[in-house]
Write a protein that holds these residues in place. Sequence first.
Motif, PDB file in Angstrom:
ATOM      1  N   SER A   1      34.938 -25.367  -9.395  1.00 44.41           N
ATOM      2  CA  SER A   1      36.377 -26.154  -8.695  1.00 44.41           C
ATOM      3  C   SER A   1      37.411 -25.109  -7.455  1.00 44.41           C
ATOM      4  O   SER A   1      39.033 -25.196  -7.463  1.00 44.41           O
ATOM      5  CB  SER A   1      37.316 -27.447  -8.687  1.00 44.41           C
ATOM      6  N   VAL A   2      37.053 -23.585  -8.393  1.00 44.14           N
ATOM      7  CA  VAL A   2      38.520 -22.351  -8.456  1.00 44.14           C
ATOM      8  C   VAL A   2      37.251 -21.820  -7.621  1.00 44.14           C
ATOM      9  O   VAL A   2      36.473 -21.120  -7.700  1.00 44.14           O
ATOM     10  CB  VAL A   2      38.921 -21.909  -9.260  1.00 44.14           C
ATOM     11  N   LYS A   3      38.126 -20.758  -5.920  1.00 44.51           N
ATOM     12  CA  LYS A   3      37.432 -20.472  -5.472  1.00 44.51           C
ATOM     13  C   LYS A   3      38.298 -18.643  -6.185  1.00 44.51           C
ATOM     14  O   LYS A   3      39.242 -18.629  -6.211  1.00 44.51           O
ATOM     15  CB  LYS A   3      37.982 -20.498  -3.616  1.00 44.51           C
ATOM     16  N   ASP A   4      37.130 -17.612  -6.619  1.00 43.84           N
ATOM     17  CA  ASP A   4      37.215 -16.454  -6.954  1.00 43.84           C
ATOM     18  C   ASP A   4      37.968 -15.708  -5.124  1.00 43.84           C
ATOM     19  O   ASP A   4      37.104 -14.971  -4.360  1.00 43.84           O
ATOM     20  CB  ASP A   4      36.147 -15.934  -6.932  1.00 43.84           C
ATOM     21  N   LEU A   5      38.873 -15.266  -5.603  1.00 39.36           N
ATOM     22  CA  LEU A   5      39.622 -14.709  -4.784  1.00 39.36           C
ATOM     23  C   LEU A   5      39.866 -13.106  -4.468  1.00 39.36           C
ATOM     24  O   LEU A   5      41.267 -12.310  -3.958  1.00 39.36           O
ATOM     25  CB  LEU A   5      41.419 -15.024  -4.567  1.00 39.36           C
ATOM     26  N   ARG A   6      39.344 -12.476  -5.560  1.00 39.68           N
ATOM     27  CA  ARG A   6      39.365 -10.573  -6.489  1.00 39.68           C
ATOM     28  C   ARG A   6      38.573 -10.550  -5.364  1.00 39.68           C
ATOM     29  O   ARG A   6      37.369 -11.149  -4.834  1.00 39.68           O
ATOM     30  CB  ARG A   6      38.629 -10.735  -8.174  1.00 39.68           C
TER      31      ARG A   6
END
Length: 67
Positions: A59-64
């Motif tokens: 449920s968390v998008k990787d923003l790196r």
Amino acid sequence: ISIISFDDLELESTIGLTTFAHPKKELGKTVAVQLLKLMENPSLNVSVKFPPNLVERESVKDLRDKN
């Protein structure tokens, strides 16, 4: 959008929700001990901290930066 919960219920693992888990048994024991101490000494001021335990799921998008 990213979604994170703060209790790590069984349902959350089923649906892939990222969460911060807490040590339920240790937390319960600590609360009981501190409550008994507080009953003996009402002016007792205690703070107990538990380290965060992030359980990463879908449920968390990787923003790196991918570069």
